[in-house]
Motif scaffolding. Structure first.
Motif, PDB file in Angstrom:
ATOM      1  N   THR A 225       0.821  -1.221   0.000  1.00 23.68           N
ATOM      2  CA  THR A 225       0.000   0.000   0.000  1.00 23.68           C
ATOM      3  C   THR A 225       0.853   1.268   0.000  1.00 23.68           C
ATOM      4  N   VAL A 226       2.133   1.134   0.325  1.00 25.96           N
ATOM      5  CA  VAL A 226       3.041   2.291   0.294  1.00 25.96           C
ATOM      6  C   VAL A 226       3.104   2.882  -1.112  1.00 25.96           C
ATOM      7  N   ILE A 227       3.027   2.033  -2.131  1.00 23.33           N
ATOM      8  CA  ILE A 227       3.175   2.510  -3.516  1.00 23.33           C
ATOM      9  C   ILE A 227       2.051   3.478  -3.901  1.00 23.33           C
ATOM     10  N   PRO A 228       0.762   3.080  -3.814  1.00 16.73           N
ATOM     11  CA  PRO A 228      -0.286   4.057  -4.146  1.00 16.73           C
ATOM     12  C   PRO A 228      -0.313   5.240  -3.190  1.00 16.73           C
ATOM     13  N   MET A 229       0.104   5.026  -1.942  1.00 20.41           N
ATOM     14  CA  MET A 229       0.119   6.137  -0.999  1.00 20.41           C
ATOM     15  C   MET A 229       1.095   7.217  -1.463  1.00 20.41           C
ATOM     16  N   VAL A 230       2.297   6.824  -1.834  1.00 21.19           N
ATOM     17  CA  VAL A 230       3.303   7.782  -2.313  1.00 21.19           C
ATOM     18  C   VAL A 230       2.838   8.428  -3.618  1.00 21.19           C
ATOM     19  N   LEU A 231       2.283   7.641  -4.531  1.00 18.99           N
ATOM     20  CA  LEU A 231       1.790   8.198  -5.794  1.00 18.99           C
ATOM     21  C   LEU A 231       0.680   9.215  -5.545  1.00 18.99           C
ATOM     22  N   GLY A 232      -0.189   8.924  -4.575  1.00 22.94           N
ATOM     23  CA  GLY A 232      -1.259   9.855  -4.251  1.00 22.94           C
ATOM     24  C   GLY A 232      -0.727  11.182  -3.728  1.00 22.94           C
ATOM     25  N   LEU A 251     -10.959  17.152  -4.600  1.00 22.24           N
ATOM     26  CA  LEU A 251     -10.017  16.148  -5.107  1.00 22.24           C
ATOM     27  C   LEU A 251     -10.622  14.754  -5.024  1.00 22.24           C
ATOM     28  N   VAL A 252     -11.223  14.450  -3.873  1.00 21.62           N
ATOM     29  CA  VAL A 252     -11.773  13.106  -3.667  1.00 21.62           C
ATOM     30  C   VAL A 252     -12.917  12.828  -4.634  1.00 21.62           C
ATOM     31  N   LEU A 253     -13.760  13.829  -4.875  1.00 19.05           N
ATOM     32  CA  LEU A 253     -14.960  13.620  -5.682  1.00 19.05           C
ATOM     33  C   LEU A 253     -14.759  13.878  -7.174  1.00 19.05           C
ATOM     34  N   GLY A 254     -13.721  14.654  -7.545  1.00 22.13           N
ATOM     35  CA  GLY A 254     -13.609  15.060  -8.935  1.00 22.13           C
ATOM     36  C   GLY A 254     -12.356  14.659  -9.667  1.00 22.13           C
ATOM     37  N   ASP A 255     -11.348  14.151  -8.984  1.00 23.29           N
ATOM     38  CA  ASP A 255     -10.077  13.801  -9.620  1.00 23.29           C
ATOM     39  C   ASP A 255     -10.051  12.305  -9.915  1.00 23.29           C
ATOM     40  N   ARG A 256     -10.214  11.942 -11.175  1.00 22.83           N
ATOM     41  CA  ARG A 256     -10.301  10.528 -11.548  1.00 22.83           C
ATOM     42  C   ARG A 256      -8.989   9.784 -11.300  1.00 22.83           C
ATOM     43  N   GLN A 259      -8.772   9.151  -7.619  1.00 22.98           N
ATOM     44  CA  GLN A 259      -9.740   8.109  -7.274  1.00 22.98           C
ATOM     45  C   GLN A 259      -9.203   6.726  -7.626  1.00 22.98           C
ATOM     46  N   SER A 260      -8.539   6.608  -8.786  1.00 24.81           N
ATOM     47  CA  SER A 260      -7.960   5.320  -9.202  1.00 24.81           C
ATOM     48  C   SER A 260      -6.850   4.890  -8.256  1.00 24.81           C
ATOM     49  N   ILE A 261      -6.007   5.862  -7.867  1.00 25.39           N
ATOM     50  CA  ILE A 261      -4.943   5.559  -6.903  1.00 25.39           C
ATOM     51  C   ILE A 261      -5.549   5.133  -5.572  1.00 25.39           C
ATOM     52  N   GLY A 262      -6.608   5.823  -5.148  1.00 27.47           N
ATOM     53  CA  GLY A 262      -7.272   5.485  -3.897  1.00 27.47           C
ATOM     54  C   GLY A 262      -7.878   4.086  -3.924  1.00 27.47           C
ATOM     55  N   LEU A 263      -8.464   3.713  -5.052  1.00 23.68           N
ATOM     56  CA  LEU A 263      -9.043   2.371  -5.173  1.00 23.68           C
ATOM     57  C   LEU A 263      -7.955   1.301  -5.128  1.00 23.68           C
ATOM     58  N   ALA A 264      -6.807   1.599  -5.744  1.00 25.53           N
ATOM     59  CA  ALA A 264      -5.692   0.649  -5.688  1.00 25.53           C
ATOM     60  C   ALA A 264      -5.206   0.474  -4.254  1.00 25.53           C
ATOM     61  N   TRP A 265      -5.082   1.597  -3.529  1.00 27.27           N
ATOM     62  CA  TRP A 265      -4.694   1.519  -2.115  1.00 27.27           C
ATOM     63  C   TRP A 265      -5.719   0.715  -1.323  1.00 27.27           C
TER      64      TRP A 265
END
Length: 275
Positions: A225-232, A251-256, A259-265
């Motif tokens: 989970t460190v990877i998507p966290m750093v990318l985010g 950001l949470v509602l409008g940045d696709r 959102q993709s990084i968050g779903l990966a995390w």
């Protein structure tokens, strides 16, 4: 989201009773935060009229009277406090009191104090995260608190950096503390807080006293989970550097991409904690 973080990390959301407790805590903080925003917007109605977005808020635009806003805010604060006491006793009630009290102190005075006001804004995020642990009796590790504190300070600083860029000349007409900041200072704070947040998260994910301390957790997935966290964090920094992303909810509602990084995390986190 922050209210759910501590019990989710402990695997508590897989059980009905803790899930209902944290869901109720979510509702409590919806009421408490609504109360503080109504009070804050009532006090800031005049200065909000200088902001290109906030001038459309109901109180600043004159669609909602200050008297009604404060009355409703007091009612919501009372409901939040009473419900917190009924749900988890004095400990959760104390967190709600601290949240409402610090928010009121910020509105009445500390929002005018550079740097100190950033800590007050960040404290609201931190107390939300603490409330989730208190309501479900989940112990909070040192690294969890470090991630939350510096992540919150990162978000608060990002809001100020975006405001300073949007408002241009005479930003103090909207927020007095902005006159004491420069973009270079705020970007230095962003770099510092982002670095500490990432470092603390790594120690939380890898350390024996953090997220990976429970034997039933599958540690490799948690470490990933460190990877998507750093990318985010890097993505948010890029947005802020361009004068965007000052509002975390936008950001949470409008940045696709975010959102993709968050779903990966979330996927890696869920596999590591719940399988």
């Amino acid at each position: 989201m922050l209210v759910f973080l501590a019990p989710a990390s402990a695997g508590a959301l897989g059980h009905l009773h803790p899930f209902l407790e944290v869901l109720a805590t979510f509702g409590i903080f919806c009421a408490a935060s609504s109360a503080t925003y109504l009070f804050n917007d009532s006090m800031d109605a005049e200065s909000d009229r200088y902001h290109p977005d906030k001038r459309h808020r109901p109180i600043a635009a004159g669609r909602l009277s200050i008297r009604v806003a404060i009355s409703v805010g007091l009612g919501l604060a009372a409901v939040a406090l009473a419900t917190a006491w009924a749900l988890a006793g004095w400990k959760l009630a104390l967190v709600v009191v601290a949240y409402v009290g610090l928010s009121a102190a910020y509105t009445l005075h500390f929002k005018r104090e550079p740097v100190i006001e950033l800590a007050f804004v960040a404290s609201g995020f931190v107390l939300r995260a603490i409330a989730g642990g208190v309501a479900t009796h989940v112990p909070l590790s040192n690294w969890f608190l470090a991630v939350t504190c510096f992540g919150a300070l990162f978000m608060a600083t990002g809001k100020r950096a975006a405001e300073l860029q949007i408002l241009g000349e005479n930003p103090e007409n909207h927020r007095r503390a902005l006159s004491a900041y420069s973009q270079s200072f705020l970007h230095s704070v962003l770099t510092l807080t982002a670095s500490v947040t990432v470092t603390s998260y790594c120690l939380w994910a890898f350390g024996s006293s953090g997220l990976a301390m429970t034997d039933r957790h599958d540690q490799i997935w948690i470490e990933l989970t460190v990877i998507p966290m750093v990318l985010g964090v890097l993505h948010v920094l890029r947005r802020l550097d361009g004068g965007e992303g000052g509002a975390p909810e936008d950001l949470v509602l409008g940045d696709r991409i975010l959102q993709s990084i968050g779903l990966a995390w979330l996927a890696l986190f869920a596999v590591g904690v719940y399988t």
